[in-house]
Design an enzyme around this catalytic site. Structure first.
Site, PDB file in Angstrom:
ATOM      1  CG  HIS A  87      21.804   6.088  12.512  1.00  0.00           C
ATOM      2  ND1 HIS A  87      23.077   6.321  11.674  1.00  0.00           N
ATOM      3  CD2 HIS A  87      20.927   6.358  11.926  1.00  0.00           C
ATOM      4  CE1 HIS A  87      22.338   6.992  10.721  1.00  0.00           C
ATOM      5  NE2 HIS A  87      21.216   6.919  10.360  1.00  0.00           N
TER       6      HIS A  87
ATOM      7  CB  THR B  25      12.011  -4.451  18.794  1.00  0.00           C
ATOM      8  OG1 THR B  25      11.283  -5.139  19.862  1.00  0.00           O
ATOM      9  CG2 THR B  25      11.624  -3.076  18.789  1.00  0.00           C
TER      10      THR B  25
ATOM     11  CG  ASN C 263      -2.424   0.733   0.975  1.00  0.00           C
ATOM     12  OD1 ASN C 263      -2.351   1.701   0.300  1.00  0.00           O
ATOM     13  ND2 ASN C 263      -3.307   0.114   1.559  1.00  0.00           N
TER      14      ASN C 263
ATOM     15  CE  LYS D 231      -6.292 -17.171  18.401  1.00  0.00           C
ATOM     16  NZ  LYS D 231      -7.607 -16.902  18.061  1.00  0.00           N
TER      17      LYS D 231
END
Length: 164
Positions: A85, A136, A55, A154
């Protein structure tokens, strides 16, 4: 750039085309940026499979490698990067080296609007990422995740489901 057949590209930007490989039947809507690093690299940094829908406002920022499988759906305004960085006391991030890794997204995933996926994440097949999540860490196939940072909500491939 290595491009398969049947792809649709609306208005967008890319650079270092030699570092990009795109399979067949993908759709890139307006505002996409495919952004491999400036440095020379003999291999592909962005590798996209077949039948994906991206999209508007997608950014793939690759210093290492971003690999996307097949038949995934990406909502608007998604940022995926394979690097961070570094920094230190009294140092500017512009004066320190990048930490470079990779991102791998399996097949049949649904990535919601405004998701951020960071360095060294692997999403297994059939994952769903809720809108606004910041991913992450890695999640196995069938994970439904969301939040900041993203957590498992879940898994659709529970032991009971697999036995059926």
């Amino acid at each position: 750039m290595q491009i398969g057949s049947g792809n649709r590209f609306e208005k967008g930007l890319f650079r270092r085309a030699i570092q990009i490989q795109i399979g067949n039947n993908n759709a890139f809507t307006e505002g996409y940026k495919l952004w491999p690093a400036d440095e020379f690299h003999s291999k592909k940094r962005i590798i996209i499979g077949n039948g994906n829908y991206f999209n508007r406002g997608l950014i793939l920022d690759a210093c290492g490698t971003i690999t996307i499988g097949n038949k995934n759906m990406f909502g608007p305004d998604i940022f995926i990067t394979d690097s961070n960085h570094t920094y230190g006391p009294g140092l500017s991030p512009t004066d320190t080296p990048m930490q470079v890794g990779s991102v791998i997204i399996g097949d049949n995933c649904w990535i919601g609007a405004k998701v951020v996926i960071l360095k060294d994440v692997i999403l297994g097949d059939n994952c769903v990422v809720a809108a606004g999540a910041v991913v992450t860490k890695s999640f196995p196939a069938g994970s439904i995740i969301g939040g900041v940072p993203a957590k498992l909500i879940k898994n659709i491939f529970t032991i009971e489901k697999v036995k059926e």
